[in-house]
Design a protein around this motif. Sequence first.
Motif, PDB file in Angstrom:
ATOM      1  N   LEU A  28       0.831  -1.207   0.000  1.00  0.00           N
ATOM      2  CA  LEU A  28       0.000   0.000   0.000  1.00  0.00           C
ATOM      3  C   LEU A  28       0.866   1.257   0.000  1.00  0.00           C
ATOM      4  CD1 LEU A  28      -2.845  -1.122   2.442  1.00  0.00           C
ATOM      5  CD2 LEU A  28      -3.037  -0.716  -0.026  1.00  0.00           C
ATOM      6  N   GLY A  29       2.018   1.188   0.646  1.00  0.00           N
ATOM      7  CA  GLY A  29       2.942   2.316   0.583  1.00  0.00           C
ATOM      8  C   GLY A  29       3.469   2.541  -0.822  1.00  0.00           C
ATOM      9  N   VAL A  30       3.794   1.454  -1.505  1.00  0.00           N
ATOM     10  CA  VAL A  30       4.233   1.553  -2.902  1.00  0.00           C
ATOM     11  C   VAL A  30       3.110   2.103  -3.775  1.00  0.00           C
ATOM     12  CG1 VAL A  30       4.861   0.185  -4.943  1.00  0.00           C
ATOM     13  CG2 VAL A  30       6.000  -0.236  -2.746  1.00  0.00           C
ATOM     14  N   ALA A  31       1.870   1.708  -3.446  1.00  0.00           N
ATOM     15  CA  ALA A  31       0.719   2.145  -4.244  1.00  0.00           C
ATOM     16  C   ALA A  31       0.364   3.610  -4.017  1.00  0.00           C
ATOM     17  CB  ALA A  31      -0.489   1.267  -3.930  1.00  0.00           C
ATOM     18  N   GLY A  32       0.895   4.208  -2.947  1.00  0.00           N
ATOM     19  CA  GLY A  32       0.644   5.634  -2.762  1.00  0.00           C
ATOM     20  C   GLY A  32       0.204   6.068  -1.396  1.00  0.00           C
ATOM     21  N   VAL A  33      -0.060   5.149  -0.490  1.00  0.00           N
ATOM     22  CA  VAL A  33      -0.430   5.552   0.866  1.00  0.00           C
ATOM     23  C   VAL A  33       0.798   6.183   1.524  1.00  0.00           C
ATOM     24  CG1 VAL A  33      -1.219   4.774   3.136  1.00  0.00           C
ATOM     25  CG2 VAL A  33      -2.160   3.732   1.056  1.00  0.00           C
ATOM     26  N   PRO A  34       0.697   7.429   1.998  1.00  0.00           N
ATOM     27  CA  PRO A  34       1.894   8.139   2.486  1.00  0.00           C
ATOM     28  C   PRO A  34       2.239   7.776   3.927  1.00  0.00           C
ATOM     29  CG  PRO A  34      -0.001   9.582   2.584  1.00  0.00           C
ATOM     30  CD  PRO A  34      -0.489   8.289   1.968  1.00  0.00           C
ATOM     31  N   TRP A  35       2.636   6.522   4.156  1.00  0.00           N
ATOM     32  CA  TRP A  35       2.884   6.128   5.547  1.00  0.00           C
ATOM     33  C   TRP A  35       4.269   5.515   5.759  1.00  0.00           C
ATOM     34  CZ3 TRP A  35      -1.539   1.981   6.283  1.00  0.00           C
ATOM     35  CH2 TRP A  35      -1.341   0.914   5.408  1.00  0.00           C
ATOM     36  N   PHE A  36       5.134   5.578   4.767  1.00  0.00           N
ATOM     37  CA  PHE A  36       6.523   5.276   5.043  1.00  0.00           C
ATOM     38  C   PHE A  36       7.096   6.425   5.871  1.00  0.00           C
ATOM     39  CE2 PHE A  36       6.647   2.740   0.839  1.00  0.00           C
ATOM     40  CZ  PHE A  36       6.261   1.587   1.497  1.00  0.00           C
ATOM     41  N   SER A  37       8.295   6.259   6.382  1.00  0.00           N
ATOM     42  CA  SER A  37       8.899   7.292   7.222  1.00  0.00           C
ATOM     43  C   SER A  37       8.878   8.645   6.512  1.00  0.00           C
ATOM     44  CB  SER A  37      10.336   6.903   7.551  1.00  0.00           C
ATOM     45  OG  SER A  37      10.934   7.856   8.376  1.00  0.00           O
ATOM     46  N   ASP A  38       8.585   9.704   7.283  1.00  0.00           N
ATOM     47  CA  ASP A  38       8.456  11.064   6.738  1.00  0.00           C
ATOM     48  C   ASP A  38       7.359  11.159   5.688  1.00  0.00           C
ATOM     49  OD1 ASP A  38      10.551  12.024   8.315  1.00  0.00           O
ATOM     50  OD2 ASP A  38      12.040  11.414   6.844  1.00  0.00           O
ATOM     51  N   ALA A  39       6.300  10.325   5.871  1.00  0.00           N
ATOM     52  CA  ALA A  39       5.140  10.325   4.975  1.00  0.00           C
ATOM     53  C   ALA A  39       5.537  10.029   3.533  1.00  0.00           C
ATOM     54  CB  ALA A  39       4.370  11.646   5.066  1.00  0.00           C
ATOM     55  N   GLY A  40       6.601   9.262   3.352  1.00  0.00           N
ATOM     56  CA  GLY A  40       7.003   8.888   2.012  1.00  0.00           C
ATOM     57  C   GLY A  40       6.118   7.790   1.446  1.00  0.00           C
ATOM     58  N   HIS A  41       6.170   7.625   0.141  1.00  0.00           N
ATOM     59  CA  HIS A  41       5.415   6.564  -0.514  1.00  0.00           C
ATOM     60  C   HIS A  41       6.010   6.319  -1.890  1.00  0.00           C
ATOM     61  CE1 HIS A  41       3.333   9.402  -3.237  1.00  0.00           C
ATOM     62  NE2 HIS A  41       3.348  10.222  -2.204  1.00  0.00           N
ATOM     63  N   GLY A  42       5.562   5.238  -2.495  1.00  0.00           N
ATOM     64  CA  GLY A  42       5.994   4.934  -3.850  1.00  0.00           C
ATOM     65  C   GLY A  42       7.098   3.899  -3.908  1.00  0.00           C
ATOM     66  N   LEU A  43       7.303   3.378  -5.096  1.00  0.00           N
ATOM     67  CA  LEU A  43       8.301   2.334  -5.315  1.00  0.00           C
ATOM     68  C   LEU A  43       9.707   2.826  -5.006  1.00  0.00           C
ATOM     69  CD1 LEU A  43       8.847  -0.549  -6.294  1.00  0.00           C
ATOM     70  CD2 LEU A  43       9.001   0.359  -8.628  1.00  0.00           C
ATOM     71  N   GLY A  44       9.933   4.121  -5.170  1.00  0.00           N
ATOM     72  CA  GLY A  44      11.248   4.677  -4.914  1.00  0.00           C
ATOM     73  C   GLY A  44      11.729   4.435  -3.492  1.00  0.00           C
ATOM     74  N   VAL A  45      10.810   4.437  -2.540  1.00  0.00           N
ATOM     75  CA  VAL A  45      11.184   4.190  -1.147  1.00  0.00           C
ATOM     76  C   VAL A  45      11.691   2.757  -0.996  1.00  0.00           C
ATOM     77  CG1 VAL A  45      10.355   4.073   1.232  1.00  0.00           C
ATOM     78  CG2 VAL A  45       9.569   5.918  -0.272  1.00  0.00           C
ATOM     79  N   MET A  46      10.975   1.806  -1.620  1.00  0.00           N
ATOM     80  CA  MET A  46      11.385   0.405  -1.513  1.00  0.00           C
ATOM     81  C   MET A  46      12.719   0.148  -2.209  1.00  0.00           C
ATOM     82  SD  MET A  46       9.291  -1.220   0.384  1.00  0.00           S
ATOM     83  CE  MET A  46       9.989  -2.832   0.059  1.00  0.00           C
ATOM     84  N   LEU A  47      13.046   0.940  -3.214  1.00  0.00           N
ATOM     85  CA  LEU A  47      14.309   0.763  -3.922  1.00  0.00           C
ATOM     86  C   LEU A  47      15.436   1.581  -3.308  1.00  0.00           C
ATOM     87  CD1 LEU A  47      13.017   0.828  -7.620  1.00  0.00           C
ATOM     88  CD2 LEU A  47      13.539  -1.162  -6.187  1.00  0.00           C
ATOM     89  N   SER A  48      15.126   2.320  -2.261  1.00  0.00           N
ATOM     90  CA  SER A  48      16.123   3.173  -1.625  1.00  0.00           C
ATOM     91  C   SER A  48      16.851   2.421  -0.517  1.00  0.00           C
ATOM     92  CB  SER A  48      15.439   4.417  -1.045  1.00  0.00           C
ATOM     93  OG  SER A  48      14.714   4.070   0.136  1.00  0.00           O
ATOM     94  N   SER A  49      17.651   3.129   0.237  1.00  0.00           N
ATOM     95  CA  SER A  49      18.443   2.527   1.312  1.00  0.00           C
ATOM     96  C   SER A  49      17.585   1.974   2.442  1.00  0.00           C
ATOM     97  CB  SER A  49      19.425   3.564   1.867  1.00  0.00           C
ATOM     98  OG  SER A  49      18.742   4.730   2.301  1.00  0.00           O
ATOM     99  N   THR A  50      16.350   2.430   2.561  1.00  0.00           N
ATOM    100  CA  THR A  50      15.480   1.937   3.631  1.00  0.00           C
ATOM    101  C   THR A  50      14.623   0.746   3.198  1.00  0.00           C
ATOM    102  OG1 THR A  50      13.688   3.471   3.036  1.00  0.00           O
ATOM    103  CG2 THR A  50      15.309   4.243   4.634  1.00  0.00           C
ATOM    104  N   GLY A  51      14.614   0.437   1.916  1.00  0.00           N
ATOM    105  CA  GLY A  51      13.725  -0.610   1.422  1.00  0.00           C
ATOM    106  C   GLY A  51      13.991  -1.972   2.028  1.00  0.00           C
ATOM    107  N   GLY A  52      15.255  -2.286   2.276  1.00  0.00           N
ATOM    108  CA  GLY A  52      15.582  -3.585   2.852  1.00  0.00           C
ATOM    109  C   GLY A  52      15.026  -3.763   4.250  1.00  0.00           C
ATOM    110  N   TYR A  53      14.976  -2.676   5.002  1.00  0.00           N
ATOM    111  CA  TYR A  53      14.417  -2.756   6.351  1.00  0.00           C
ATOM    112  C   TYR A  53      12.916  -3.041   6.282  1.00  0.00           C
ATOM    113  CZ  TYR A  53      18.889  -0.852   7.780  1.00  0.00           C
ATOM    114  OH  TYR A  53      20.233  -0.671   7.982  1.00  0.00           O
ATOM    115  N   ILE A  54      12.238  -2.403   5.348  1.00  0.00           N
ATOM    116  CA  ILE A  54      10.805  -2.649   5.176  1.00  0.00           C
ATOM    117  C   ILE A  54      10.568  -4.098   4.759  1.00  0.00           C
ATOM    118  CG2 ILE A  54       8.747  -1.998   3.858  1.00  0.00           C
ATOM    119  CD1 ILE A  54       9.968   0.846   3.654  1.00  0.00           C
ATOM    120  N   ALA A  55      11.399  -4.602   3.850  1.00  0.00           N
ATOM    121  CA  ALA A  55      11.289  -6.016   3.468  1.00  0.00           C
ATOM    122  C   ALA A  55      11.581  -6.918   4.669  1.00  0.00           C
ATOM    123  CB  ALA A  55      12.249  -6.322   2.324  1.00  0.00           C
ATOM    124  N   GLY A  56      12.525  -6.511   5.497  1.00  0.00           N
ATOM    125  CA  GLY A  56      12.849  -7.277   6.690  1.00  0.00           C
ATOM    126  C   GLY A  56      11.714  -7.362   7.684  1.00  0.00           C
TER     127      GLY A  56
END
Length: 201
Positions: free
Chosen positions: A79-107
């Motif tokens: 849902l965060g990838v789809a656009g819900v702004p609830w990653f850290s700092d209200a981030g969202h989108g595939l870019g967050v998962m492909l960033s330095s924090t994406g592995g933690y979310i997968a973890g």
Amino acid sequence: MTLSLAVGRPTLADHVLPRGLVTDVSLVLGGAALTGLLAQVAIPLWPVPITGQTLAVLLVGSTLGASRGVLAMLAYALLGVAGVPWFSDAGHGLGVMLSSTGGYIAGFILAAALTGWLAQRQWDRKFLQAAVTFLAGSGVVFLVGLPWLAVVTGADLGQTLAWGLWPFIPGGIIKALIAAAIIPVAWQGVRELDAAKRDNR
């Protein structure tokens, strides 16, 4: 037979609410929302911020069990990838998962699976076992997050640990101990309510 997303032995949630598809979907989405809420409790660091997400992951995994905990974390990520702004700092989108924090979310997905599996074997009912459970769950997040961080940033081992592990150890221990204090107390409350119901029959 009741249709349910839950698999295996009952957890804390099952002692409060009956298993059922509608209940399970609500719990899964609620777990994802709690993770998104605690993601906003953050200390901004680069390239990985310190957040309250891990506490949510531990609580969700232990209360919902392995299958629903995994689904809750998958829902949080997707849902965060789809656009819900609830990653850290209200981030969202595939870019967050492909960033330095994406592995933690997968973890988080694996951490919820482990803590849920252990909770279904009653490791969450006493403080010491719960602390071991939640410290192990926190460790799993780093097992995925650190290699991901190294690949994304191109950092060597020392720099990866400096960016992605050492600053998180004190907070990780504190969050694991908080969860280990909350869940056994919740179980005690459930047992007392069950005893009161039996006495009133």
